[in-house]
Design an enzyme around this catalytic site. Structure first.
Site, PDB file in Angstrom:
ATOM      1  N   THR A  35      18.025  28.604  26.494  1.00 37.56           N
ATOM      2  CA  THR A  35      17.106  28.441  27.630  1.00 37.56           C
ATOM      3  C   THR A  35      15.860  27.674  27.202  1.00 37.56           C
ATOM      4  O   THR A  35      15.102  27.218  28.043  1.00 37.56           O
ATOM      5  CB  THR A  35      16.659  29.815  28.176  1.00 37.56           C
ATOM      6  OG1 THR A  35      16.235  30.604  27.062  1.00 37.56           O
ATOM      7  CG2 THR A  35      17.779  30.533  28.892  1.00 37.56           C
ATOM      8  N   ASP A  36      15.653  27.527  25.873  1.00 34.72           N
ATOM      9  CA  ASP A  36      14.332  27.039  25.430  1.00 34.72           C
ATOM     10  C   ASP A  36      14.149  25.543  25.626  1.00 34.72           C
ATOM     11  O   ASP A  36      13.033  25.048  25.585  1.00 34.72           O
ATOM     12  CB  ASP A  36      14.014  27.466  23.986  1.00 34.72           C
ATOM     13  CG  ASP A  36      14.893  26.843  22.922  1.00 34.72           C
ATOM     14  OD1 ASP A  36      15.979  26.316  23.251  1.00 34.72           O
ATOM     15  OD2 ASP A  36      14.490  26.894  21.743  1.00 34.72           O
ATOM     16  N   GLY A 124      23.061  29.131   7.154  1.00 32.26           N
ATOM     17  CA  GLY A 124      24.048  28.880   8.199  1.00 32.26           C
ATOM     18  C   GLY A 124      24.366  30.122   9.004  1.00 32.26           C
ATOM     19  O   GLY A 124      25.372  30.179   9.705  1.00 32.26           O
ATOM     20  N   GLY A 126      22.538  31.298  11.435  1.00 32.45           N
ATOM     21  CA  GLY A 126      21.938  31.262  12.764  1.00 32.45           C
ATOM     22  C   GLY A 126      20.671  32.099  12.838  1.00 32.45           C
ATOM     23  O   GLY A 126      20.210  32.441  13.924  1.00 32.45           O
ATOM     24  N   LEU A 127      20.114  32.443  11.685  1.00 29.28           N
ATOM     25  CA  LEU A 127      18.868  33.223  11.680  1.00 29.28           C
ATOM     26  C   LEU A 127      17.678  32.333  11.315  1.00 29.28           C
ATOM     27  O   LEU A 127      16.644  32.800  10.859  1.00 29.28           O
ATOM     28  CB  LEU A 127      18.988  34.418  10.724  1.00 29.28           C
ATOM     29  CG  LEU A 127      20.124  35.397  11.040  1.00 29.28           C
ATOM     30  CD1 LEU A 127      20.201  36.509   9.996  1.00 29.28           C
ATOM     31  CD2 LEU A 127      19.972  36.014  12.433  1.00 29.28           C
ATOM     32  N   ASP A 174      12.762  28.782  17.631  1.00 31.47           N
ATOM     33  CA  ASP A 174      12.871  29.259  16.253  1.00 31.47           C
ATOM     34  C   ASP A 174      11.566  29.079  15.490  1.00 31.47           C
ATOM     35  O   ASP A 174      11.087  29.989  14.813  1.00 31.47           O
ATOM     36  CB  ASP A 174      13.995  28.504  15.519  1.00 31.47           C
ATOM     37  CG  ASP A 174      15.323  28.602  16.252  1.00 31.47           C
ATOM     38  OD1 ASP A 174      15.431  29.426  17.172  1.00 31.47           O
ATOM     39  OD2 ASP A 174      16.250  27.848  15.899  1.00 31.47           O
TER      40      ASP A 174
HETATM   41  C1  GLA Z   1      19.033  26.996  18.043  1.00 31.65           C
HETATM   42  C2  GLA Z   1      17.831  26.126  18.395  1.00 31.65           C
HETATM   43  C3  GLA Z   1      16.878  26.857  19.349  1.00 31.65           C
HETATM   44  C4  GLA Z   1      17.633  27.419  20.551  1.00 31.65           C
HETATM   45  C5  GLA Z   1      18.873  28.192  20.110  1.00 31.65           C
HETATM   46  C6  GLA Z   1      19.721  28.627  21.256  1.00 31.65           C
HETATM   47  O1  GLA Z   1      18.619  28.098  17.294  1.00 31.65           O
HETATM   48  O2  GLA Z   1      17.120  25.752  17.233  1.00 31.65           O
HETATM   49  O3  GLA Z   1      15.855  25.988  19.756  1.00 31.65           O
HETATM   50  O4  GLA Z   1      17.966  26.422  21.459  1.00 31.65           O
HETATM   51  O5  GLA Z   1      19.678  27.439  19.220  1.00 31.65           O
HETATM   52  O6  GLA Z   1      19.070  29.553  22.049  1.00 31.65           O
END
Ligand code: GLA
Length: 387
Positions: A35-36, A124, A126-127, A174
């Site tokens: 959504t960002d 990798g 996703g954090l 992030d």
């Molecule tokens: C990645 C991107 C964020 C966001 C997410 C999904 O982490 O860096 O900006 O778009 O994916 O919500």
């Protein structure tokens, strides 16, 4: 870890002079995914896991980087006069990008640096190990060179660098979470105008548990940029029939009334996710404020389904993790978190169900995929700074 990175720095670059240390956290997003970059809301929190650095200025224009996470790569050298993204520069393209981005924004870094890095965010996963590295370099440059930039500006410079130097069209979530995190709180951020508030997520009877699928599919970067352009195209078509700036401006009723303006059914699904996910995030934060954790968890589950079916950024491994979690009593909610195509799920699990959760989800996942997952019971930490 701070002591370890400092010691490594001294070993590699010598112990004299003004050596300073920094930390920037990774993040987990509780709800509000993809959504960002659609003008919507997100609800991430900073982790206590993150990236540490020890650094010192040099009196020439040389940059020397070392990462304890990639010891085989040794010391990688570059220069302030060569701030260009190169494949062979590997992980150092992130810090180099931030040096470059500061310059682009008018903050000229006047001397080279020696920098040692050490992080405990699984790569990798996703954090947001890369956002944490960008924000880390941001707080370092501000401190070393006395630039007058706020935490939010540091987040924006990190995003600018990732978009324009590293070619990943990410949103602001992030970097914002890494820079602005607050202990025991999630950040309710409106990405349309960067207004935000902190919401306490100190849950009495439950814990936030991250499960790492330990897979990362190669689609991550390319598909991310594809999703972005699909949303942009959907927005353009909607703007012909309704006066909006972003998909986040629409509520569900308005979307349903106007969705037929989006010709391509795939783009329609993408926009649907963006609109519904934004509304779910608003509802979830409201539920949390009312201490209705069960409602919060239900919205997390719906978020996963939407990411799986409408946005199509999940993968079989993350679907298995979510499905196995949903089966268990004491699990209030579970969903994939982050960009997708691998990485982690985030779950809210009642205190006395946490051990059973790790055991059962772990066993079922391993049985179905042959891969062992990893679990982290989350502590929510502070944003980046000098340590
Ligand atoms: C990645 C991107 C964020 C966001 C997410 C999904 O982490 O860096 O900006 O778009 O994916 O919500």
């Amino acid at each position: 870890m701070k002591e370890e990175v400092l010691q490594k720095f001294q070993e590699l670059f010598g112990g004299e002079g003004d050596i300073r240390t920094y930390f920037a956290p990774g993040r987990v997003n509780l709800i509000g995914e993809h959504t960002d970059y659609n003008g919507g809301h997100v609800f991430p929190c900073a982790l206590t896991m993150g990236t540490y650095a020890a650094a010192r200025k040099r009196d020439d224009r040389v940059l020397r980087f070392y990462s304890m996470n990639f010891p085989e790569e040794g010391v990688i050298e570059s220069s302030l006069d060569d701030l260009v993204c190169r494949p062979e520069a590997g992980w150092t393209n992130y810090p180099k990008g931030v040096f470059w981005a500061f310059g682009e924004k008018g903050y000229t870094v006047s001397s080279g640096m020696d920098i040692a890095i050490y992080g405990d965010i699984p790569n990798g996963s996703g954090l947001s190990s890369s956002a944490s590295l960008e924000v880390l370099i941001g707080v370092m440059l501000r401190d070393m060179f006395g630039f007058e930039v706020s935490q939010i500006e540091i987040a924006l410079i990190g995003q600018f660098s990732e978009n324009n130097f590293n070619g990943m069209n990410c949103g602001i979530m992030d970097q914002f979470a890494s820079a602005m995190g607050k202990k025991d709180c999630a950040i309710f951020l409106n990405t349309a105008d960067l207004s935000y508030e902190y919401a306490s997520v100190k849950l009495e009877n439950a814990k936030i548990v991250i499960t790492n699928s330990n897979v990362k599919h190669s689609l991550v970067g390319s598909e991310y940029n594809v999703r972005r352009s699909q949303c942009e195209s959907a927005l353009k078509q909607l703007q012909k029939v309704v006066d909006i700036k972003t998909l986040g401006d629409l509520d569900i009723e308005q979307f349903e009334a106007h969705k037929s303006a989006i010709a391509d059914p795939v783009e329609q699904k993408r926009a649907k996710h963006a609109v519904y996910e934004n509304q779910r995030t608003l509802e979830a934060v409201k539920a949390l404020k009312e201490n209705d954790i069960a409602a919060f968890g239900k919205l997390m589950n719906e978020s996963h389904v939407s990411l799986r079916d409408d946005y199509e950024v999940s993968c079989p491994e993350m679907d298995i993790l979510a499905e196995e979690a949903w089966k268990l009593p004491g699990v209030l909610g579970s969903r994939m978190t982050g960009g997708g195509f691998g990485g982690c799920t985030v779950s809210i699990v009642e205190n006395d169900a946490v051990d059973g959760f790790m055991e059962k989800v772990g066993a079922a996942y391993e049985k179905r995929t042959g891969i062992k997952p990893a679990f982290y019971v989350v502590d929510i930490g502070q944003g980046a700074g000098v340590i």
